[in-house]
Scaffold this active site. Sequence first.
Site, PDB file in Angstrom:
ATOM      1  N   TYR A 138      69.677  25.644  31.785  1.00 59.52           N
ATOM      2  CA  TYR A 138      69.516  24.252  32.172  1.00 59.52           C
ATOM      3  C   TYR A 138      68.620  23.541  31.152  1.00 59.52           C
ATOM      4  CZ  TYR A 138      67.871  20.325  35.039  1.00 59.52           C
ATOM      5  OH  TYR A 138      67.527  19.085  35.517  1.00 59.52           O
ATOM      6  N   LYS A 171      70.748  20.815  44.531  1.00 57.71           N
ATOM      7  CA  LYS A 171      72.202  20.848  44.396  1.00 57.71           C
ATOM      8  C   LYS A 171      72.865  21.329  45.690  1.00 57.71           C
ATOM      9  CE  LYS A 171      71.171  19.971  40.023  1.00 57.71           C
ATOM     10  NZ  LYS A 171      69.765  20.349  39.908  1.00 57.71           N
ATOM     11  N   ARG A 223      49.342  23.201  51.395  1.00 59.08           N
ATOM     12  CA  ARG A 223      49.653  23.652  50.032  1.00 59.08           C
ATOM     13  C   ARG A 223      49.771  25.175  49.979  1.00 59.08           C
ATOM     14  NH1 ARG A 223      46.049  24.466  45.880  1.00 59.08           N
ATOM     15  NH2 ARG A 223      44.513  23.079  46.823  1.00 59.08           N
ATOM     16  N   ASP A 233      68.875  32.457  37.578  1.00 59.25           N
ATOM     17  CA  ASP A 233      69.105  31.133  38.134  1.00 59.25           C
ATOM     18  C   ASP A 233      70.482  31.151  38.790  1.00 59.25           C
ATOM     19  OD1 ASP A 233      69.770  28.467  38.633  1.00 59.25           O
ATOM     20  OD2 ASP A 233      68.711  27.721  36.875  1.00 59.25           O
TER      21      ASP A 233
END
Length: 289
Positions: free
Chosen positions: A87, A184, A34, A159
């Site tokens: 988004y 994407k 982590r 972004d």
Amino acid sequence: MNPPIFHSSTFTFSTAEQGEKRFAGEEEGFIYSRLGNPTVRVLEERMAALEKGEAALAFGSGMAAVSAVLFHFVYSGSHILCSRGVYGCTFGLIGLLHKKFGVIHTFNPMQTAEEIEAAIHDQTCCIYVETPINPTMELIDIRLVTDVAKKYGIPVVVDNTFCSPYLQNPLELGADYVIHSATKYISGHGDVIAGIVVGKNKEDMQKIRMTTQKDIGGIIAPFDAWLLLRGLKTLHVRMDRHVENTRELANYLKSYPFIEDIIYPGNPNSPYYFFWTIIHLKPLSNLFG
């Protein structure tokens, strides 16, 4: 030819003293996946190189990346200045921050320095930009935004999902952080959910790693990181084909009288055509220096 996949959750130490130093941050090395993983680290290093940043962080989703960056900046009563299109889930998160923690926000066209400055508050903690905006395909002059932001000492987050680092590098235009939904174009195969944050300052990125990423825990799995490394190998080929196919499709649709409008910045009649031309020529500048 391929980095190995380190599935280990926990890593061993040669001595107890070595473990103590790693936990204290006095020695480089892996402790717990982590907090860092060898396969994930390769992905982060390559994404940082592609975006011309000093460091990157990989997350389990694009929204985990967005959340980590925004939580890094916001505080109760702070203000986020956003491009007028973002988004859908980013929009939802911003609304949630307002409802639960009193973080206010303003959506702004960001087409002139004057309208950006007019929207800045004393409590503005960051400027969040998505360009091109999905699905309206509006483009924002990142240099314009960052020039204004620097006057007020406000960090800028971009972004860059829609362009990928192949077509656009916001850090080179003055931005402080770049976000990708790696689901994407970075992946390119439709088989990974992931997010990336790249920053121009290594120390700031380490703060995000050891706070919002570590404590909220939206990390990426090593196998997913390996799949993204596979996708990066064909990013340049795929992006060239995406641009080519889009141009062909837009030209084809022009011949149909029942189509009222084509939202495509590569159309010479688009108000964003100038910026799209600059983005489209970027790969050539990479190739020829």
